[in-house]
Design a protein around this motif. Structure first.
Motif, PDB file in Angstrom:
ATOM      1  N   ASP A   1      18.498  -5.585  13.095  1.00  0.00           N
ATOM      2  CA  ASP A   1      19.253  -6.051  11.943  1.00  0.00           C
ATOM      3  C   ASP A   1      20.311  -5.011  11.613  1.00  0.00           C
ATOM      4  N   GLU A   2      21.547  -5.387  11.824  1.00  0.00           N
ATOM      5  CA  GLU A   2      22.628  -4.433  11.653  1.00  0.00           C
ATOM      6  C   GLU A   2      22.808  -4.052  10.181  1.00  0.00           C
ATOM      7  N   ARG A   3      22.655  -5.037   9.288  1.00  0.00           N
ATOM      8  CA  ARG A   3      22.887  -4.786   7.881  1.00  0.00           C
ATOM      9  C   ARG A   3      21.848  -3.816   7.317  1.00  0.00           C
ATOM     10  N   LEU A   4      20.589  -4.052   7.655  1.00  0.00           N
ATOM     11  CA  LEU A   4      19.520  -3.199   7.126  1.00  0.00           C
ATOM     12  C   LEU A   4      19.441  -1.859   7.866  1.00  0.00           C
ATOM     13  N   GLY A   5      19.975  -1.828   9.089  1.00  0.00           N
ATOM     14  CA  GLY A   5      19.824  -0.620   9.901  1.00  0.00           C
ATOM     15  C   GLY A   5      18.448  -0.555  10.519  1.00  0.00           C
ATOM     16  N   LYS A   6      18.120  -1.611  11.300  1.00  0.00           N
ATOM     17  CA  LYS A   6      16.830  -1.627  11.996  1.00  0.00           C
ATOM     18  C   LYS A   6      17.079  -1.732  13.486  1.00  0.00           C
ATOM     19  N   TRP A   7      16.391  -0.892  14.222  1.00  0.00           N
ATOM     20  CA  TRP A   7      16.534  -0.904  15.678  1.00  0.00           C
ATOM     21  C   TRP A   7      15.153  -0.913  16.319  1.00  0.00           C
ATOM     22  N   LYS A   8      15.081  -1.538  17.470  1.00  0.00           N
ATOM     23  CA  LYS A   8      13.801  -1.672  18.156  1.00  0.00           C
ATOM     24  C   LYS A   8      13.210  -0.297  18.502  1.00  0.00           C
TER      25      LYS A   8
ATOM     26  N   GLU B   1       9.684   1.380  17.249  1.00  0.00           N
ATOM     27  CA  GLU B   1       8.650   1.767  18.219  1.00  0.00           C
ATOM     28  C   GLU B   1       8.258   3.231  18.058  1.00  0.00           C
ATOM     29  N   PHE B   2       9.221   4.033  17.622  1.00  0.00           N
ATOM     30  CA  PHE B   2       8.935   5.449  17.424  1.00  0.00           C
ATOM     31  C   PHE B   2       8.158   5.676  16.140  1.00  0.00           C
ATOM     32  N   VAL B   3       8.592   4.990  15.083  1.00  0.00           N
ATOM     33  CA  VAL B   3       8.040   5.228  13.753  1.00  0.00           C
ATOM     34  C   VAL B   3       6.542   4.907  13.689  1.00  0.00           C
ATOM     35  N   GLY B   4       6.120   3.873  14.409  1.00  0.00           N
ATOM     36  CA  GLY B   4       4.704   3.490  14.382  1.00  0.00           C
ATOM     37  C   GLY B   4       3.797   4.669  14.705  1.00  0.00           C
TER      38      GLY B   4
ATOM     39  N   PHE C   1       3.242   2.952   9.239  1.00  0.00           N
ATOM     40  CA  PHE C   1       4.391   2.059   9.043  1.00  0.00           C
ATOM     41  C   PHE C   1       4.797   1.431  10.364  1.00  0.00           C
ATOM     42  N   GLU C   2       5.315   0.223  10.266  1.00  0.00           N
ATOM     43  CA  GLU C   2       5.727  -0.466  11.475  1.00  0.00           C
ATOM     44  C   GLU C   2       7.233  -0.489  11.625  1.00  0.00           C
TER      45      GLU C   2
ATOM     46  N   SER D   1      18.581   0.557   3.655  1.00  0.00           N
ATOM     47  CA  SER D   1      18.144  -0.263   2.530  1.00  0.00           C
ATOM     48  C   SER D   1      17.213   0.493   1.596  1.00  0.00           C
ATOM     49  N   ILE D   2      17.347   0.208   0.318  1.00  0.00           N
ATOM     50  CA  ILE D   2      16.435   0.792  -0.675  1.00  0.00           C
ATOM     51  C   ILE D   2      15.336  -0.217  -1.009  1.00  0.00           C
ATOM     52  N   MET D   3      15.553  -1.488  -0.655  1.00  0.00           N
ATOM     53  CA  MET D   3      14.619  -2.544  -1.033  1.00  0.00           C
ATOM     54  C   MET D   3      13.668  -2.955   0.091  1.00  0.00           C
ATOM     55  N   GLU D   4      14.163  -3.004   1.306  1.00  0.00           N
ATOM     56  CA  GLU D   4      13.360  -3.546   2.389  1.00  0.00           C
ATOM     57  C   GLU D   4      12.999  -2.433   3.372  1.00  0.00           C
ATOM     58  N   ASP D   5      11.723  -2.130   3.539  1.00  0.00           N
ATOM     59  CA  ASP D   5      11.269  -1.058   4.421  1.00  0.00           C
ATOM     60  C   ASP D   5      12.110   0.218   4.324  1.00  0.00           C
ATOM     61  N   PRO D   6      12.307   0.741   3.104  1.00  0.00           N
ATOM     62  CA  PRO D   6      13.115   1.967   3.030  1.00  0.00           C
ATOM     63  C   PRO D   6      12.408   3.107   3.757  1.00  0.00           C
ATOM     64  N   MET D   7      13.173   4.101   4.131  1.00  0.00           N
ATOM     65  CA  MET D   7      12.594   5.221   4.841  1.00  0.00           C
ATOM     66  C   MET D   7      11.627   5.962   3.926  1.00  0.00           C
TER      67      MET D   7
END
Lengths: 738, 314
Positions: free
Chosen positions: A568-575, A579-582, A589-590, A596-602
């Motif tokens: 998702d380019e807008r939220l800044g999500k990459w595969k 995969e690393f964060v898990g 966290f998955e 984003s501050i609302m959806e899965d923020p860091m």
């Protein structure tokens, strides 16, 4: 070019194998096939043959089989017309020569008198000769440990002789100073050997001075390869016969090289080709053909025509050997304890730079051959030339080079000047870039401290702490006013370029981001993902810092993350990031959204410079920094907020950030970015005025700065909302946050 | 419907470490579950206690840890034997406190000779601990490795500043290494990686996470150890699957609560020995429950209590 070398090597190998075959036959006749042959006190038989093939030579009767192996390896001597050979056949020929040498040297132990001093560490004056022959297993273990722990960075196998005794002594001394072992074997065409030159020069030889005379003949150079082969068997857990494992162990762990001094004949070519198998390159002073492309060795294979005065530093460069400096050679103490030391006016010998003069420090990189490692120069008056309590301008000019050095590391090393120079007793350093201000105490001056010692410190510490990326450090200290002025202008240009370089990088055009898990010590599930447009929330690590940190310490807390496919380019999500964060968060966290501050923020550790929080009624966000202790419109002061957000949690509606991030295009861009920002403490707002103005221009709201409320306008959401309608804040028109 | 217990499944397991050779050999680690959860998975080896012997004793030691050794306190080898024969020690930890440059500053050669004498005289394996002086430990422990070649001792602590010399010597002369890190799970992992990069197999590394005594940070140690266990077992992180050791004796017996007399602090009561023994045993219990495989302890009564607990839990 390499064809000439390899043809010579193959010719030489044939010659050696033929000769050794003759010697085996003679020995069979004289002693019989059952005669035991062994090197002194070793469990590794003839070590090169045993290590490479697993074949044990215990009796003369076992030797003809070795010649058969050699013949299998030996390629035909190539004809003049053929384009071949390439490296492969040459290496095989070299290996055959090594096997033959291994046998030839073992047969010497049957000679009467034996030409070597077996089981001795050092030759003594009472001994008939200086040659020690093969190291036994006791020496191997004791010295090999030094190769493993790094106190001996490597060894130089010296074949031939220097042009005179003085040069020989100088070369040996330079190698000794770098803690490199010197293994010596073989004469030059006039029968002179390097070891005998050292003896003539009054130098003490032996394992204890790290100057080891193996033997008079070139064949004795095999003891160097035997040592290396046994090191892999002993310390690397490599099995006999695992030639690949053994050779790779040596390539990556035993930093050895061959110094070929004076003329190189076919036999020496064969030996050099043999050494390449182990990843040991040859550096020659004569004009022999070179083999430059990387392949078997880490860098070049054969480098020639290097003056004897420069041959050691060239060899270190070619082998990629890392030098550590155990003692910083300055007349005052050095250590972290002195970092906080203050030098008052009456205790000071001289002031350098600072508000009353000019002071700067500048580090940049150049090609390897343009930097002379360990060269320190002072241009202008030194400390002796000023009256006590005087003032000088200062420019610290650091030239760096390294195989793995990248331009982006320059500012990171430059920033080290502060803590590196401050570590010296009696040296005070404040500031960076063009606001450097230093003082040197009277005591330090009286102890003998001079300006060149800045070079000594920077050279030693940069090698030790940044050896992974730095191979050469040259330092020039300028106190000549005109010169300082001139170079400061050059430095300023570069700083400007550097500042723009990271500013020009975008997340879209960058494939590799970096993690930071430094804070997992107290926030176990926290993972920072640092991108060019989103620095770490502590403000201390931007993308370049993380990359450099990874190069310097590949096992450290900053690891590369290939971002992979965009989810998702807008939220800044990459595969790749998900995969690393898990696993990195202990599967807490998955998924992470960078923008984003609302959806899965860091997640936030606890080190954030500031916290961004949603003001839902106002449809806006606020930012509060660590220095502001009052109430905020979200109802919580910073300290309470920090407790809510920190500790490695994902808390939608809140996120820890660095101050600098507020000026980024990617600042909470999923929710509209800077346009959403409705409140921040006055001091923070003023501090970031330039960033806010610049970003305001970009988004077409040049007066954005004036639209953000501060505590002067209110500290409740109602007051902020009133302010927003009064000024016509853009967030009022935006999509709802929830 | 019959009751069926829910069992936790783990994907990883701790490595086993062998200390000593032949009859003297002891194996620690190897568990595939959280501490003592024997119902969830394999728990092949009992945690082991190494009883301390000092080459020089601090005159400030409380009577509770002097009296049991009074007759042998100036003879480390005899002390070690007494620990084995009388107090049933499964392993001995020789604390080379005398090598500290700020103390007696005994030489590496002298320390190594003592280690060898003790290792040869004992029927149990030996653990050799440095003074904690980073530079001196590098010299002393590498010398111990050299002199005790092939005895498969455990030596430590190796820390970030000196691990190269210690681990290289352990590799060269066939020993195991204690990798110590400053109460930090990442540092613990990094130390394991650094040491194994030198060539020492992971099977030869045991982790000391920095041990705090009861009341002196025991909870930090507990939490780091728990996280190491979870990373090793749940996440199958191979770099975390080294067994763990705690150097707790010296931490407990310097605690203020152990050293105060009842005149100084009447509310603590007059029985100083009991107080000290319980302090050490309680710290040991905590470490066991956090996943420790090897405990370094001082007082024989505290050791006995701890052994009882282990027996009940296994």
């Amino acid at each position: 070019m390499s064809k000439i070398i390899l043809s010579s090597a193959i010719r030489g190998a044939h010659k050696i194998v033929d000769r050794v075959e003759g010697k085996i036959n003679a020995a069979l006749e004289k002693f019989g096939a059952d005669q035991d042959v062994k090197l002194p006190n070793t469990a590794y038989y003839l070590p090169v043959i045993y290590g490479m093939t697993g074949y044990k030579v215990e009796k003369i009767g076992d030797m003809p089989k070795v010649i058969e192996m050699c013949r299998d390896l030996l390629p035909e001597v190539p004809s003049e017309e053929a384009w071949l050979p390439y490296l492969g056949p040459g290496l095989d020929a070299g290996m055959a020569a090594c096997f033959a040498y291994d046998v030839e040297e073992a047969l010497k132990y049957l000679e009467d008198p034996c030409p070597y001093l077996p089981m001795k560490e050092d030759p003594e004056d009472t001994d008939p000769d200086i040659w020690l022959g093969a190291a036994d297993d006791v020496i191997l273990r004791k010295r090999g440990v030094e190769f493993v722990d790094g106190s001996a960075p490597g060894f130089a196998a010296v074949v031939g002789a220097a042009k005179d005794v003085e040069t020989a002594v100088a070369i040996a001394k330079e190698l000794q100073e770098k803690s490199i072992y010197v293994f010596m074997a073989g004469p030059n065409p006039n029968g002179v050997t390097f070891a005998e030159q050292l003896k003539e020069g009054g130098v003490q030889l032996g394992w204890n001075t790290r100057l080891v005379p193996f033997g008079k003949d070139v064949s004795a150079a095999i003891h160097a390869l035997g040592f290396a082969t046994r090191a892999a068997l002993t310390f690397g857990g490599i099995k006999p016969g695992d030639f690949k494992g053994n050779l790779l162990y040596n390539k990556y762990r035993v930093f050895a090289f061959v110094l070929a001094l004076d003329e190189v004949d076919d036999e020496k070519y064969a030996a050099a080709a043999g050494a390449i198998n182990w990843g040991f390159p040859t550096i020659a002073d004569t004009d022999i053909p070179e083999i430059l492309p990387t392949g078997v060795c880490t860098y070049e294979h054969v480098v020639s025509n290097i003056p004897q005065e420069e041959i050691v530093s060239k060899a270190i460069e070619v082998r990629g050997l890392k030098i550590t400096i155990t003692k910083i050679d300055i007349p005052v103490s050095y250590g972290p304890a002195f970092e906080g030391e203050r030098i008052k006016k009456d205790a000071m010998h001289v002031e350098l730079g600072g508000p009353k003069s000019m002071g700067f420090e500048f580090a940049y990189s150049k090609p390897l051959d343009e930097v002379e490692d360990g060269k320190f120069t002072v241009v202008g008056p030194d400390l002796d030339d000023v009256e006590v309590g005087g003032l000088l301008p200062i420019g610290i000019w650091i030239e760096l080079a390294g195989r793995k050095f990248q331009e982006d590391f320059e500012p990171i090393l430059e920033r080290q000047c502060h803590h590196l120079l401050n570590g010296a007793e009696g040296v005070l350093h404040i500031g960076q870039r063009d606001i450097v201000w230093m003082r040197i105490s009277k005591k330090a001056y009286e102890a003998g401290f001079r300006l060149k010692h800045f070079g000594t410190i920077l050279h030693a510490k940069m090698h030790n702490e940044f050896g992974a990326i730095v191979d050469k450090v040259q330092v020039t200290i300028y106190t000549d006013e005109e010169k300082v002025k001139e170079l400061l202008a050059v430095a300023r240009n570069t700083w400007h370029e550097r500042d723009n370089r990271l500013a020009d990088m975008t997340d879209e055009t960058t494939e590799t981001y970096y993690s930071c898990t430094l804070c997992q010590s107290f926030a176990p599930t926290h993972v920072c993902v640092v991108t060019p447009e989103r620095p770490g929330l502590c403000g201390a690590y931007n993308w370049l810092d993380c990359r450099a940190s990874y190069e310097i310490n590949p096992h450290g807390p900053n690891q590369p993350i290939e971002k992979g496919e965009t989810i998702d380019e807008r939220l800044g999500k990459w595969k790749g990031v998900d995969e690393f964060v898990g696993p990195a968060s202990g599967n807490a966290f998955e998924s992470f959204a960078a923008y984003s501050i609302m959806e899965d923020p860091m997640t936030s550790c606890g080190c954030f410079e500031a916290i961004a929080a949603c003001l839902f009624a106002a449809n806006a966000i606020m930012v509060v920094d660590r220095d502001y202790t009052g109430d905020t419109p979200c109802g919580m002061p910073f300290s309470t907020l920090a407790g809510t957000v920190g500790g490695g949690l994902q808390t939608p509606g809140f996120v820890g950030i660095s101050k600098f991030y507020i000026g980024s295009k990617k600042f909470i861009s999923a929710e509209g970015g800077l346009k959403r920002l409705a409140w921040m403490p006055k001091a923070l707002k003023e501090q970031l005025k330039d960033l806010i103005d610049k970003r305001g221009e970009e988004i077409g709201i040049p007066n954005m700065y004036d639209l953000i409320a501060t505590e002067e306008n209110g500290t409740t959401e109602e007051e902020v909302m009133a302010f927003m309608s009064e000024v016509g804040h853009p967030a009022l028109e935006m999509d709802p946050l929830m | 419907m019959a009751f069926s217990a829910v069992s936790e499944k783990y994907s990883g397991k701790m490595r086993e470490m062998e200390i000593g050779t032949g009859d003297k050999k002891v194996v620690v680690g190897g568990q595939a579950t959280m501490p003592f959860c024997t119902f969830d998975g394999d728990y092949p080896h009992r945690p082991v206690i190494a009883m301390e012997v000092y080459d020089v004793v601090d005159p400030e030691w409380p009577a509770a840890v002097v009296d049991p050794f009074k007759d042998v306190i100036n003879d480390p080898v005899a002390w070690a034997k007494k620990n084995v024969e009388e107090y049933g020690a499964q392993m001995i930890c020789l604390q080379l406190a005398s090598t500290d440059p700020n103390g007696e500053n005994r030489s590496a050669d002298e320390a190594a000779a003592l280690a060898k004498e003790m290792a040869s005289a004992l029927s149990v394996p030996l653990l050799v601990w440095g003074s904690g002086n980073v530079e001196k430990d590098a010299d002393v422990l590498s010398k111990v490795c050299e002199v005790c070649e092939g005895m498969n001792l455990l030596v430590g602590p190796a820390v970030e500043e000196n691990y190269k010399k210690i681990a290289a010597a352990a590799l060269g002369y066939g020993h195991n290494v204690v990798s110590q890190s400053p109460i930090d799970v990442n540092m613990a992992k990094q130390m394991n990686i650094l040491i194994s990069n030198l060539g020492l197999p992971m099977e030869k590394i045991i982790m000391e996470p920095s041990t705090g005594a009861l009341g002196y940070g025991v909870e930090y140690t507990y939490s780091v150890m728990e996280r190491i266990s979870l990373a090793a077992l749940s996440q199958n992180d191979e770099k975390m699957q080294c067994p763990m050791i705690n150097d707790l004796g010296k931490e407990c017996w310097k605690a203020r609560e152990v050293k105060l007399t009842d005149e100084e602090e009447p509310s603590f009561g007059p029985d100083m020995e009991k107080r000290g023994v319980l302090w050490e045993a309680m710290t040991a219990f905590d470490m066991l429950l956090a996943g420790s495989n090897l405990l370094i302890m001082r007082n024989p009564k505290a050791v006995k209590l701890t052994e009882q607990l282990i027996s009940e839990l296994m």
